[in-house]
Design a protein around this motif. Sequence first.
Motif, mmCIF file in Angstrom:
data_model
loop_
_atom_site.group_PDB
_atom_site.id
_atom_site.type_symbol
_atom_site.label_atom_id
_atom_site.label_comp_id
_atom_site.label_asym_id
_atom_site.label_seq_id
_atom_site.Cartn_x
_atom_site.Cartn_y
_atom_site.Cartn_z
ATOM 1 N N ALA A 123 0.796 -0.920 -0.109
ATOM 2 C CA ALA A 123 -0.068 0.080 -0.468
ATOM 3 C C ALA A 123 0.300 0.870 -0.229
ATOM 4 N N ASP A 124 1.422 1.006 0.441
ATOM 5 C CA ASP A 124 3.021 2.495 0.664
ATOM 6 C C ASP A 124 3.619 1.911 -0.220
ATOM 7 N N ASN A 125 3.760 0.897 -0.861
ATOM 8 C CA ASN A 125 4.424 1.039 -2.124
ATOM 9 C C ASN A 125 3.245 1.579 -3.387
ATOM 10 N N TYR A 126 2.769 1.366 -3.234
ATOM 11 C CA TYR A 126 1.621 1.954 -3.973
ATOM 12 C C TYR A 126 1.695 3.580 -4.290
ATOM 13 N N LEU A 127 1.774 4.559 -3.200
ATOM 14 C CA LEU A 127 1.705 5.341 -2.537
ATOM 15 C C LEU A 127 2.646 6.269 -3.348
ATOM 16 N N ARG A 128 4.569 5.680 -3.160
ATOM 17 C CA ARG A 128 5.183 5.934 -3.775
ATOM 18 C C ARG A 128 5.283 5.762 -5.294
ATOM 19 N N PHE A 129 4.649 4.945 -5.919
ATOM 20 C CA PHE A 129 4.801 4.592 -6.993
ATOM 21 C C PHE A 129 3.999 5.797 -7.993
ATOM 22 N N ALA A 133 5.527 7.917 -10.537
ATOM 23 C CA ALA A 133 4.333 8.293 -12.162
ATOM 24 C C ALA A 133 3.970 9.458 -12.774
ATOM 25 N N ASP A 134 3.357 10.106 -11.470
ATOM 26 C CA ASP A 134 2.113 11.220 -11.984
ATOM 27 C C ASP A 134 2.606 12.290 -12.351
ATOM 28 N N VAL A 167 12.673 7.148 -16.627
ATOM 29 C CA VAL A 167 11.660 7.074 -16.883
ATOM 30 C C VAL A 167 12.215 6.301 -18.113
ATOM 31 N N LEU A 168 13.244 6.438 -18.974
ATOM 32 C CA LEU A 168 14.028 6.082 -20.041
ATOM 33 C C LEU A 168 13.904 4.233 -19.990
ATOM 34 N N ARG A 169 14.592 4.172 -19.080
ATOM 35 C CA ARG A 169 14.394 2.875 -18.349
ATOM 36 C C ARG A 169 13.375 1.786 -18.094
ATOM 37 N N VAL A 170 12.509 2.579 -17.666
ATOM 38 C CA VAL A 170 11.375 1.874 -17.311
ATOM 39 C C VAL A 170 10.681 1.945 -18.821
ATOM 40 N N LEU A 171 10.697 2.915 -19.956
ATOM 41 C CA LEU A 171 9.812 2.630 -21.206
ATOM 42 C C LEU A 171 10.581 1.223 -22.184
ATOM 43 N N LEU A 172 12.024 0.924 -21.775
ATOM 44 C CA LEU A 172 12.609 -0.178 -21.755
ATOM 45 C C LEU A 172 12.739 -1.739 -21.773
ATOM 46 N N MET A 173 12.020 -1.722 -20.349
ATOM 47 C CA MET A 173 11.455 -2.536 -19.934
ATOM 48 C C MET A 173 9.921 -3.147 -19.905
ATOM 49 N N SER A 174 10.481 -4.569 -19.263
ATOM 50 C CA SER A 174 8.090 -4.958 -18.948
ATOM 51 C C SER A 174 7.301 -4.597 -18.164
ATOM 52 N N HIS A 175 5.945 -4.194 -18.304
ATOM 53 C CA HIS A 175 5.294 -4.266 -17.180
ATOM 54 C C HIS A 175 5.649 -5.179 -16.228
ATOM 55 N N LEU A 176 5.573 -6.180 -16.123
ATOM 56 C CA LEU A 176 5.797 -7.070 -15.040
ATOM 57 C C LEU A 176 7.194 -6.803 -14.341
ATOM 58 N N PHE A 211 3.283 1.287 -19.998
ATOM 59 C CA PHE A 211 2.185 1.492 -19.490
ATOM 60 C C PHE A 211 1.430 1.582 -18.118
ATOM 61 N N LEU A 212 2.269 1.079 -17.220
ATOM 62 C CA LEU A 212 2.298 0.632 -15.899
ATOM 63 C C LEU A 212 2.002 2.349 -15.171
ATOM 64 N N MET A 213 3.469 2.539 -15.693
ATOM 65 C CA MET A 213 3.369 4.258 -15.294
ATOM 66 C C MET A 213 2.706 5.245 -15.758
ATOM 67 N N ILE A 214 1.847 5.067 -17.214
ATOM 68 C CA ILE A 214 0.828 6.029 -17.669
ATOM 69 C C ILE A 214 -0.330 5.315 -17.143
#
Length: 511
Positions: A123-129, A133-134, A167-176, A211-214
Amino acid sequence: MAEHDVIVVGGGHNGLTTAAYLAKAGLDVLVLEAKEYAGGGAVTQEVTVPGFHHDLHAIAHIFIQASPLVRDDELGLLSRHGLRYVYPDPCISVVFPDGDSICFYRDVRKTAESIARISPRDADNYLRFFEFADPVLDMLLGGFFAPPPPLGAMFAQLDQSELGQEVLRVLLMSHLEVAQEWFEHDKVKAAMARWVSEILAAPEEGGTGAFLMIMVPLIHRYGLGFAVGGSGALTAATARALASYGGAIRTSAPVERILFEGERAIGVRLASGEVLRARKAVAANLNIAQIPELVEHRFGADWQRKVDRLKPAGFVLLVGHLALAEAPIFRAGPEATSAGLQEVCLPLPELRQAFDGLKYGRPASMMPSIGVASVWDPSRAPEGKHTLYLLSFVPPELASGGWQEVFEESFTAFCALTTNMSWSKVLHHVVHSPDDSERFNAAWPKGDPGHFGSQIFQFLGYRPLPNMGYRLPAESLYLVGPSTHPGSGITGGGRAAAQCILSDLGLGSGE
């Protein structure tokens, strides 16, 4: 010979949106649609029992809520042309077979409270994420409803700051992989992966992390919308807007060829033989794979090879439309039941195995997506009755069995998650397989409404081809729709295409 400033080939949602923006800018626009009605995937029909209005394909309108098309009502769809939305809250519930669930609310903290029932730490990790991402959403959405910058330039800009590099790093990863880095509990990771897989990308598909970040901040800012009366209401409102600006739609008018004078597109020839001239532009709301035949392969073998190498989505969809005697009640409880959509999720190891099976012709029938829009929009069904949209991830071709069998497996999995559903509650049902979807729309190969996959190497400025944008390799000829940025779904993506065309014509951006 009839003449117009612009001819738009294909009257789906994106074609109509493009046309309406062009007409608003003062152009004489004609939309040509091969079917007897416009709308593409945004259509609502009584396919089961009279009085039950089913969205045949698109049901949830999420990305379009962030577009200035809706947010600023640029075409007057809301204020003048009758479009209305209802916004379920919770928007989505991810439901597990053991009765656990995670509910995604507009309120990020209420969502965290739902996660806390499974994992307080997450739950805390979700708030951090969300905090990470916002602000990134603003960065990415800035180019989501306008022509995207070249991907190389975008990457170079991102590489200039620490946040941009993340952000660039996340773009290149899988959403899992992104979910695994941010969350601890397997059910929370699985829920995040299951949610994003609605873009028709398996959790381990590289280049889908964005897509997870969006989607996390997007759902909290803008919610999930059901168009009142069904997705066809968006089509009808856009058609009315187009007409109000002087544009027109012709249905039952399939285009056989795009016509040229030298290197310039100057009109079309219909299957009937009729020729229509375009003084300024032709815009094709089609799959890019349909273009070579329409232009008699004039763009050459090298261009054709680039089109042919586009990678398809990892899987496609089977949709069941059911008229129900009553609304389902989920064993996960009233909170999960009240969500706009329910997505069935398996524990993480089984989830990965289910997606792997799709590669080998095995359907993922145990984890359907469920939409009972009539709970939020009673106009879709007679009083006390309901419509059910039951979607399953399936391979383009089955290794064994048939589509009806797959649907029945999905329906059985759905019933097991409820306290009240069985075949006795079904008044009538219709199943649309991938084969049916391809017959419904020739632009959807193997039934994929997104035309091809959304991995980063064919997304943003690389969709459909590197830095092509909306301009086909001929003067005054454009491509619009899911083959172009921002891709599949109800996005209002025709706005970006219209900006490109208007800029080329020296008419500004059309905002």
